[in-house]
Scaffold this active site. Structure first.
Site, PDB file in Angstrom:
ATOM      1  N   LYS A  11       3.093 -15.366   1.903  1.00 46.39           N
ATOM      2  CA  LYS A  11       3.246 -16.068   0.622  1.00 46.39           C
ATOM      3  C   LYS A  11       4.739 -16.340   0.475  1.00 46.39           C
ATOM      4  CE  LYS A  11       1.498 -17.690  -3.241  1.00 46.39           C
ATOM      5  NZ  LYS A  11       0.526 -18.795  -3.320  1.00 46.39           N
ATOM      6  N   ASP A  30     -12.291  -9.003   4.604  1.00 49.02           N
ATOM      7  CA  ASP A  30     -13.614  -8.948   3.956  1.00 49.02           C
ATOM      8  C   ASP A  30     -14.239 -10.340   3.909  1.00 49.02           C
ATOM      9  OD1 ASP A  30     -13.491  -6.196   3.454  1.00 49.02           O
ATOM     10  OD2 ASP A  30     -14.341  -6.430   1.441  1.00 49.02           O
ATOM     11  N   ASP A  39      -6.358  -6.923   4.101  1.00 49.43           N
ATOM     12  CA  ASP A  39      -7.499  -6.250   3.468  1.00 49.43           C
ATOM     13  C   ASP A  39      -8.438  -7.293   2.870  1.00 49.43           C
ATOM     14  OD1 ASP A  39      -9.026  -4.100   2.303  1.00 49.43           O
ATOM     15  OD2 ASP A  39      -8.064  -4.566   0.385  1.00 49.43           O
ATOM     16  N   ASP A  85      -3.205 -18.113   0.062  1.00 54.10           N
ATOM     17  CA  ASP A  85      -4.253 -18.769  -0.738  1.00 54.10           C
ATOM     18  C   ASP A  85      -4.940 -19.859   0.086  1.00 54.10           C
ATOM     19  OD1 ASP A  85      -1.811 -20.133  -0.805  1.00 54.10           O
ATOM     20  OD2 ASP A  85      -2.009 -20.776  -2.896  1.00 54.10           O
ATOM     21  N   TYR A 114       0.826  -1.213   0.000  1.00 56.63           N
ATOM     22  CA  TYR A 114       0.000   0.000   0.000  1.00 56.63           C
ATOM     23  C   TYR A 114       0.860   1.264   0.000  1.00 56.63           C
ATOM     24  CZ  TYR A 114      -4.756  -1.792   0.797  1.00 56.63           C
ATOM     25  OH  TYR A 114      -5.995  -2.362   0.676  1.00 56.63           O
TER      26      TYR A 114
HETATM   27  C1  IPM Z   1     -10.334  -1.180   4.215  1.00 55.06           C
HETATM   28  C2  IPM Z   1     -10.643  -0.508   2.912  1.00 55.06           C
HETATM   29  C3  IPM Z   1      -9.506   0.450   2.575  1.00 55.06           C
HETATM   30  C4  IPM Z   1      -8.254  -0.379   2.403  1.00 55.06           C
HETATM   31  C5  IPM Z   1      -9.748   1.356   1.369  1.00 55.06           C
HETATM   32  C6  IPM Z   1     -11.040   2.139   1.493  1.00 55.06           C
HETATM   33  C7  IPM Z   1      -8.586   2.274   1.120  1.00 55.06           C
HETATM   34  O1  IPM Z   1     -10.854  -1.454   1.927  1.00 55.06           O
HETATM   35  O2  IPM Z   1     -10.169  -0.448   5.227  1.00 55.06           O
HETATM   36  O3  IPM Z   1     -10.272  -2.403   4.241  1.00 55.06           O
HETATM   37  O4  IPM Z   1      -7.987  -0.916   1.318  1.00 55.06           O
HETATM   38  O5  IPM Z   1      -7.499  -0.489   3.361  1.00 55.06           O
HETATM   39 MG    MG Z   2     -10.899  -3.459   2.632  1.00 53.66          MG
END
Ligand code: IPM
Ligand code: MG
Length: 357
Positions: A191, A252, A248, A224, A140
């Site tokens: 990884k 999710d 990240d 993975d 990032y």
């Molecule tokens: C998160 C989001 C952020 C990230 C974005 C909005 C920049 O997806 O906090 O997970 O990628 O870190």
């Molecule tokens: Mg995110």
């Protein structure tokens, strides 16, 4: 001295959900929580006013605050902007400028919502895992980065994955300390079979845990496989620690195991214990302004704030109990609605939590 909290509603549903979380803070204020709230602009809202997603006054207030409560940033309106001016840069800038390297993302399944998960109840019931994501390094932020033109005229995009030993040590330490307060099992995700950077990650993680946290049971997993295991048998995990980008993605996936991303809070901490607290979900522009967003993730983020930055664990527990109580009452925003439950909007949900408090 009262604690200063900077409130940054942001974009999309951000202002709606943050308003409900502020009601909860105000309620605790009447019970003796000594806080002062400031408000600031970040993300698209800040860009519209100041031409930048992270204006200097916002950053100055954030630096001076004990904690930051953030709603969400981003939306289609700002997508045409240059990447450096997009709302997301406001969030990344806050993380970097405040040094918020340790991002805690719990995925907890509330028994009341077991039916909302996309996985069978026996796979997810009782789920309680914590992903610790490194938040200020990795791909990032790595340099060099950009889009360049090659000799043959075609363009090439490039980013850099970098981690220093110090960066790996401190995030693994942070995750190990938390694991010590839980089931003492830590899975480091990398990884290392392909990327040298995460080969180093694995080596340093092993050294830190072996020398400083001998009671923590450390395992390693390729990313993975970790993604697969999260949807196959998620309860095998207690605490996971991983890089910025892997975290990240995995967070999710883990969020969805719990039925709704609308339920999950997060904390981003620096070395001084200062923190930024935000729901894991985004700005949800498709439902913004309709009063139907789920404020519980933001309200639960306030609970994390009380625990990690304000040293008020009892008040944190009260908020969590109040959230359970409104779920027991059958109140549901549309994202967690199921048969026989009562559909409520964002404001009604916030009011119900305040009543339960
Ligand atoms: C998160 C989001 C952020 C990230 C974005 C909005 C920049 O997806 O906090 O997970 O990628 O870190
Ligand atoms: Mg995110």
């Amino acid at each position: 001295m009262s604690k200063r909290i900077l409130v940054l509603p942001g974009d999309g549903i951000g202002p709606e959900i943050v308003a409900e979380a502020v009601k909860v803070l105000d309620r605790l204020g009447t019970d003796g929580l000594d806080i002062e709230l400031d408000q600031g602009l970040v993300g698209g809202a800040a860009y519209d006013d100041h031409g930048t997603p992270l204006p200097e006054p916002t950053l100055a207030m954030a630096r001076a605050a004990d904690a930051v409560l953030l709603g969400a940033v981003g939306g289609p309106k700002w997508e045409p902007l240059d990447i450096a001016l997009r709302p997301e840069k406001g969030l990344l800038g806050l993380r970097a400028e405040l040094g918020l390297f340790s991002n805690l993302r719990p995925a907890i399944l509330y028994p009341q919502l077991a039916g909302a998960s996309s996985l069978r109840p026996e796979i997810v019931s009782g789920l309680d895992i914590l992903i610790v994501r490194e938040l200020t390094g990795g791909i990032y932020f790595g340099q060099p980065r950009g889009i360049r033109t090659l000799d043959d005229g075609q363009r090439q995009g490039f980013n850099t994955l970098v981690y220093s030993e110090r960066e790996i040590e401190r995030i693994v330490r942070s995750a190990s300390e938390i694991a010590m307060r839980r089931d003492r099992r830590l899975c480091s995700v990398d990884k290392a079979n392909v990327l040298e950077c995460t080969e180093l990650w694995r080596e340093v993680a092993t050294r830190v845990v072996e020398t400083e946290f001998p009671q923590v049971e450390l395992s390693h997993m390729y990313v993975d496989n970790a993604a697969m295991q999260l949807v196959r048998q998620p309860k095998q995990f207690d605490v996971m620690v991983t890089t910025n980008m892997f975290g990240d993605i995995l967070s999710d996936a883990a969020a969805m195991l719990t039925g709704s991303i609308g339920m999950l809070p997060s904390a981003s901490l620096n070395a001084k214990g200062q923190g930024m607290y935000e729901p894991i979900h985004g700005s949800a522009p498709d439902i913004a302004g309709q009063g139907v967003a789920n404020p519980l993730a933001t309200i639960l983020s306030v609970a994390m704030m009380l625990r990690f930055s304000l040293d008020e664990p009892a008040m944190a527990a009260r908020i969590e109990a109040a959230v359970e109580q409104v779920l027991d009452q059958g109140l549901r925003t549309p994202d967690i609605l199921s048969d026989g439950m009562t559909r409520v909007g964002c404001e009604e949900m916030g009011d119900a939590v305040v009543r339960a408090l």
